[in-house]
Scaffold this motif. Structure first.
Motif, PDB file in Angstrom:
ATOM      1  N   GLY A   1       0.818  -1.206   0.000  1.00  0.00           N
ATOM      2  CA  GLY A   1       0.000   0.000   0.000  1.00  0.00           C
ATOM      3  C   GLY A   1       0.848   1.250   0.000  1.00  0.00           C
ATOM      4  O   GLY A   1       2.010   1.224   0.397  1.00  0.00           O
ATOM      5  N   PRO A   2       0.296   2.360  -0.448  1.00  0.00           N
ATOM      6  CA  PRO A   2       1.010   3.622  -0.404  1.00  0.00           C
ATOM      7  C   PRO A   2       1.109   4.127   1.035  1.00  0.00           C
ATOM      8  O   PRO A   2       0.348   3.712   1.906  1.00  0.00           O
TER       9      PRO A   2
ATOM     10  N   SER B   1      -7.593  14.982  -4.831  1.00  0.00           N
ATOM     11  CA  SER B   1      -6.307  15.496  -5.258  1.00  0.00           C
ATOM     12  C   SER B   1      -5.439  14.319  -5.685  1.00  0.00           C
ATOM     13  O   SER B   1      -5.873  13.169  -5.628  1.00  0.00           O
ATOM     14  N   THR B   2      -4.222  14.607  -6.066  1.00  0.00           N
ATOM     15  CA  THR B   2      -3.241  13.567  -6.376  1.00  0.00           C
ATOM     16  C   THR B   2      -1.967  13.864  -5.604  1.00  0.00           C
ATOM     17  O   THR B   2      -1.355  14.910  -5.805  1.00  0.00           O
ATOM     18  N   GLY B   3      -1.624  12.987  -4.679  1.00  0.00           N
ATOM     19  CA  GLY B   3      -0.385  13.127  -3.925  1.00  0.00           C
ATOM     20  C   GLY B   3      -0.444  14.044  -2.721  1.00  0.00           C
ATOM     21  O   GLY B   3      -0.011  13.684  -1.641  1.00  0.00           O
TER      22      GLY B   3
ATOM     23  N   ARG C   1      -3.616  18.723   6.122  1.00  0.00           N
ATOM     24  CA  ARG C   1      -2.588  18.378   5.131  1.00  0.00           C
ATOM     25  C   ARG C   1      -2.528  16.861   4.984  1.00  0.00           C
ATOM     26  O   ARG C   1      -2.254  16.148   5.943  1.00  0.00           O
ATOM     27  N   ALA C   2      -2.799  16.401   3.753  1.00  0.00           N
ATOM     28  CA  ALA C   2      -2.738  14.978   3.434  1.00  0.00           C
ATOM     29  C   ALA C   2      -1.636  14.773   2.411  1.00  0.00           C
ATOM     30  O   ALA C   2      -1.528  15.527   1.442  1.00  0.00           O
ATOM     31  N   LEU C   3      -0.809  13.749   2.646  1.00  0.00           N
ATOM     32  CA  LEU C   3       0.278  13.426   1.728  1.00  0.00           C
ATOM     33  C   LEU C   3       0.246  11.928   1.451  1.00  0.00           C
ATOM     34  O   LEU C   3       0.194  11.124   2.386  1.00  0.00           O
ATOM     35  N   VAL C   4       0.258  11.560   0.175  1.00  0.00           N
ATOM     36  CA  VAL C   4       0.266  10.162  -0.241  1.00  0.00           C
ATOM     37  C   VAL C   4       1.523   9.928  -1.074  1.00  0.00           C
ATOM     38  O   VAL C   4       1.800  10.669  -2.012  1.00  0.00           O
ATOM     39  N   SER C   5       2.281   8.917  -0.676  1.00  0.00           N
ATOM     40  CA  SER C   5       3.518   8.616  -1.381  1.00  0.00           C
ATOM     41  C   SER C   5       3.526   7.145  -1.764  1.00  0.00           C
ATOM     42  O   SER C   5       3.336   6.291  -0.892  1.00  0.00           O
TER      43      SER C   5
END
Length: 97
Positions: free
Chosen positions: A22-23, A61-63, A36-40
């Motif tokens: 999973g990311p 959003s993306t990322g 603040r959301a961050l996906v890596s």
């Protein structure tokens, strides 16, 4: 990305089986009151707010997602994509300041 997982305990081990990785999902409230959301890696994400006992989407959003939001409980959902499994953040509560 995909991987193989195997459960092992003491001297015993099980069979390896396929699994999707999973990311990494991070959700926090900054000092200036922004969510603040961050996906890596940078994958599509959905910010959801708990409304009447139901999680409803309030942003996409993306990322990266960063915005001031109304008080409430929020989480980030990342649908499975590009060989990654679905992921979900823990809920975070935004309080009125």
């Amino acid at each position: 990305h995909s991987t193989e997982l195997r459960l092992a305990y003491n001297a015993g081990g099980g069979y390896a089986g396929p699994g999707d990785g999973g990311p990494r999902v991070s959700l926090r409230l900054s000092g200036d009151g922004r969510l603040r959301a961050l996906v890596s890696p940078a994958l599509p994400l959905r910010v959801e707010r708990l409304t009447h006992a139901q999680w409803l989407p309030v942003g996409r959003s993306t990322g990266l997602f960063e915005r001031r939001v109304a008080p409430g409980s929020y989480r980030v959902a990342v649908p499975g994509a590009d060989g990654y499994a679905e992921a979900m953040s823990r809920p975070i509560t935004v309080r009125a300041s």
